[in-house]
Design a protein around this motif. Structure first.
Motif, PDB file in Angstrom:
ATOM      1  N   VAL A  63      35.696  47.909  40.024  1.00 53.61           N
ATOM      2  CA  VAL A  63      35.905  46.998  38.902  1.00 53.61           C
ATOM      3  C   VAL A  63      35.908  47.780  37.590  1.00 53.61           C
ATOM      4  CG1 VAL A  63      35.058  44.960  37.711  1.00 53.61           C
ATOM      5  CG2 VAL A  63      34.859  45.114  40.182  1.00 53.61           C
ATOM      6  N   PRO A  87      47.629  42.779  36.064  1.00 51.55           N
ATOM      7  CA  PRO A  87      46.255  42.787  35.537  1.00 51.55           C
ATOM      8  C   PRO A  87      45.606  41.419  35.683  1.00 51.55           C
ATOM      9  CG  PRO A  87      47.791  43.674  33.915  1.00 51.55           C
ATOM     10  CD  PRO A  87      48.613  43.132  35.031  1.00 51.55           C
ATOM     11  N   TRP A  88      46.422  40.395  35.473  1.00 49.82           N
ATOM     12  CA  TRP A  88      45.945  39.014  35.604  1.00 49.82           C
ATOM     13  C   TRP A  88      45.528  38.726  37.035  1.00 49.82           C
ATOM     14  CZ3 TRP A  88      45.907  35.192  31.767  1.00 49.82           C
ATOM     15  CH2 TRP A  88      45.571  33.933  32.224  1.00 49.82           C
ATOM     16  N   LEU A  91      42.122  40.594  37.595  1.00 53.54           N
ATOM     17  CA  LEU A  91      40.944  40.153  36.850  1.00 53.54           C
ATOM     18  C   LEU A  91      40.686  38.661  36.979  1.00 53.54           C
ATOM     19  CD1 LEU A  91      41.050  42.232  33.566  1.00 53.54           C
ATOM     20  CD2 LEU A  91      39.677  42.554  35.604  1.00 53.54           C
ATOM     21  N   ALA A  92      41.733  37.855  37.178  1.00 52.12           N
ATOM     22  CA  ALA A  92      41.501  36.414  37.238  1.00 52.12           C
ATOM     23  C   ALA A  92      41.238  35.945  38.656  1.00 52.12           C
ATOM     24  CB  ALA A  92      42.685  35.657  36.645  1.00 52.12           C
ATOM     25  N   PHE A  93      41.718  36.682  39.667  1.00 58.06           N
ATOM     26  CA  PHE A  93      41.561  36.184  41.034  1.00 58.06           C
ATOM     27  C   PHE A  93      40.872  37.171  41.981  1.00 58.06           C
ATOM     28  CE2 PHE A  93      45.459  34.263  39.257  1.00 58.06           C
ATOM     29  CZ  PHE A  93      44.983  32.972  39.132  1.00 58.06           C
ATOM     30  N   VAL A  95      39.087  39.828  41.793  1.00 60.81           N
ATOM     31  CA  VAL A  95      37.786  40.425  41.563  1.00 60.81           C
ATOM     32  C   VAL A  95      36.647  39.579  42.154  1.00 60.81           C
ATOM     33  CG1 VAL A  95      36.911  39.553  39.356  1.00 60.81           C
ATOM     34  CG2 VAL A  95      36.949  41.973  39.769  1.00 60.81           C
ATOM     35  N   TYR A  96      36.813  38.249  42.183  1.00 57.16           N
ATOM     36  CA  TYR A  96      35.704  37.394  42.624  1.00 57.16           C
ATOM     37  C   TYR A  96      35.408  37.513  44.118  1.00 57.16           C
ATOM     38  CZ  TYR A  96      36.176  35.713  37.908  1.00 57.16           C
ATOM     39  OH  TYR A  96      36.254  35.660  36.545  1.00 57.16           O
TER      40      TYR A  96
END
Lengths: 124, 509
Positions: A63, A87-88, A91-93, A95-96
């Motif tokens: 990360v 990138p979206w 970082l938006a999906f 990574v979780y």
């Protein structure tokens, strides 16, 4: 000569009681803060700390590495997957689930470390 | 009925439901332990929902979407960092903190370092961070209510403060646990349900990428919207500083820490945290989508400086008529759930510290807790009404940097390093807190220099956190005689599983 039967003698080994006296439960070693108790404790703490640092390393590399990669190769920002910029997507999906996976593996391993510690204490 | 009418109904429903769910918990709240830590019997499922509900503040519910709309992908680091902070918390702090057996963070500090001085300083820091975090909640509530219903901007904060105070006064932690668990699911629904409709419209319009449209950026630095690096000259430094503050600041937030004491044991604390990671990850998938869609359907909000209200306004812009207004009322209700739950959690945490460290002398138990709660709410409410218009919205981000520079090193070194001394801990907290606090003040007052100096002050965590750690370690090594007498025994208490019969010393009372 009297023919009386030889008297029964109880045969015991002097070794058993001596050996038993030397066995001190590990829990008491820890309570008394002997050097052996210290070894038990520091091995538990060190194994848990090593595990924690391993999980943090995964976080830092995968990360924490994202800004560095995009700084070194800015063109990556222009890639789109199904109308979503890369990138979206990261970082938006993506990574979780990754964070959850690291957490899950950590909890399993930490509980295993604790079980090993409990087993050592129970065995002695 | 008008759009404002629907919003009033939605907000009223949230207030009533909050009081009703809280009242359900009042019946169980009798003892001091109920009020402070819900008698430590909260199961992981309920507790994780409660932590999620409490943690997702207005900054998460409204702020993230607004920031993404205005500034772009780099702002995704905030939700990512707020979630990753829980992973850091899980691996470094969760189980040992629960096993420490303390009620509050100052309790932990005192029992670990056997010093009243460390206790006083950490109590001061907990209250300061708590108030820094409560002020934007009250102000945000005022702004949200004013923008949807047209009332005075003071009303929202006063309403939120009143409802929080009633629940905390009558039910303490027991009551708040139910309220917050309920509010997590309410917030998730309030974002997810409208999003289903809006995603269908977006797909119907040809699924245009939000990156493809040109919106007049408020940043105005020619910064690319899709770049994951913060805009400006020092983008790599600023991005990593945000990462440092959010990853490490989470564990130092008073309302986060206090919830760990409500778990039955250390293993449950770990499992609860893992569940929280899942719940936060699920929630944070949603606000960025509002930001992205806002760029396509409500770009004028950026120019008019109202990007933060994108969550409240987007449904009624994308769906015509009553359906859109009802969905907007739903997101407004969700926003108030966010204000209420975060304020409740902070109030319990700050009230616990105030009642033990300030009021404990005069009265004890539940009375002291209730008196502490009144102080914990009224002071930040007053401050938020006085400082209206000052950039307090930034306060949440700065609270993270401040917590990361003070309480994070205390927790991490206290748990993992036996040779930490009370003098070292105090020195580290003073240095880290002084530098971070000074940078925060300079930024809020707008007196920071240009260029590198300004970047260092605007996002101080990247240098104040290492500085604080180094000071704690250095001063502790220089004062080896002050290593706490029972440090070894305390380490046994922090790290061994509860099932093993061991002498754990005296847990703090």
């Amino acid at each position: 000569m009297s023919e009386s039967a030889p008297r029964r003698v109880r045969v015991t080994s002097p070794r058993t009681s001596a050996a038993r006296a030397q066995r001190v439960p590990a829990a008491r070693e820890i309570d008394a803060q002997t050097r052996l108790g210290e070894v038990y404790m520091s091995s538990l703490i060190r194994s848990q700390l090593r595990l924690a640092l391993l999980a943090l390393a995964a976080l830092v590399v995968f990360v924490g590495g994202i800004p560095l990669v995009f700084w070194l190769a800015p063109d990556l920002s222009d890639i789109e997957v199904l109308a979503v910029p890369l990138p979206w997507l990261l970082l938006a999906f993506a990574v979780y689930p990754f964070l959850l996976l690291v957490g899950w593996l950590y909890v399993r391993a930490a509980e295993r470390n604790e079980r090993a510690f409990t087993d050592v204490l129970d065995r002695t | 009925m008008t759009a404002a009418g629907y919003s009033v109904m939605g907000v009223t429903a949230v207030f009533v439901a909050t009081l009703a769910v809280g009242a359900y918990g009042w019946r169980f709240s009798r003892t001091t332990s109920d009020f402070f830590v819900a008698s430590r019997t909260v199961r992981p499922g309920l507790n994780a929902s409660a932590i999620g509900g409490e943690y997702l503040s207005a900054a998460s519910f409204l702020g993230v979407a607004g920031l993404v709309l205005a500034f772009g992908t780099e702002m995704l680091w905030y939700p990512v960092g707020w979630t990753a902070g829980y992973l850091v918390l899980l691996v470094l702090v969760a189980a040992p903190l629960r096993r420490s057996g303390a009620y509050t963070l100052p309790d932990f500090a005192e029992s670990r370092l056997e010093s009243r001085g460390v206790r006083r300083l950490s109590a001061l820091l907990v209250v300061a961070i708590g108030w820094l975090y409560l002020m934007p909640q009250f102000q945000g509530a005022g702004l949200a209510l004013a923008s949807t219903t047209g009332t005075g901007s003071w009303l929202g904060g006063v309403l939120v403060a009143t409802v929080v105070l009633v629940n905390v006064l009558f039910g303490g932690m027991r009551s708040i646990t139910f309220v917050q668990a309920f509010q997590y699911w309410l917030k998730l629904t309030a974002l997810l349900f409208p999003l289903l409709f809006m995603a269908a419209i977006w797909l119907g319009d040809g699924a245009v990428s939000p990156a493809s449209v040109d919106v007049a950026d408020v940043g105005g630095t020619g910064d690319s919207w899709v770049s994951p690096l913060a805009g400006g000259e020092h983008e790599v430094y600023t991005t990593y500083s945000i990462i440092m503050a959010t990853f490490l600041g989470t564990m130092g937030l008073p309302h986060v820490v206090v919830r760990f004491y409500t778990n039955p044991d250390g293993a449950a604390a770990r499992r609860t945290t893992l569940l929280v990671l899942a719940l936060l990850g699920l929630f944070y998938l949603l606000p960025p989508v509002y930001g992205g869609l806002g760029r396509l359907y409500a770009p004028d909000l950026v120019a008019s400086g109202r990007a933060e209200s994108v969550v409240l306004e987007l449904p009624s812009r994308m769906l015509a008529g009553t359906a859109g207004e009802l969905l907007s009322a739903l997101t407004t209700a969700g926003a108030f759930a966010a204000f209420l739950s975060t304020s409740s959690g902070l109030t319990v945490a700050v009230a616990g510290v105030i009642s033990q460290d300030v009021m404990g002398r005069r009265f004890g138990g539940v009375r002291a807790f209730q008196a502490g709660a009144v102080v914990a709410v009224l002071v930040p409410l007053g401050l938020s009404l006085l400082t209206e218009g000052v950039g307090v919205a930034q306060a949440v981000g700065l609270a993270f940097a401040f917590a990361a520079s003070t309480l994070c090193p205390l927790l991490v070194l206290g748990i993992w390093w036996r040779r930490l001394t009370d003098v070292g801990a105090i020195a580290g907290m003073l240095v880290g807190g002084g530098c971070a606090g000074g940078a925060v003040l300079a930024t809020l007052l707008g007196v920071g220099p240009e260029g590198w100096g300004g970047a260092l002050l605007a996002q101080p965590a990247a240098w104040t956190v290492p500085l604080s750690f180094l000071t704690m370690v250095g001063v502790s090594l220089a004062t080896p005689r002050r290593v706490p007498r029972h440090a070894a025994r305390t380490m046994v208490r922090l790290h061994t599983p509860e099932s093993v019969q061991l002498d754990r010393g005296n847990a703090p009372r």
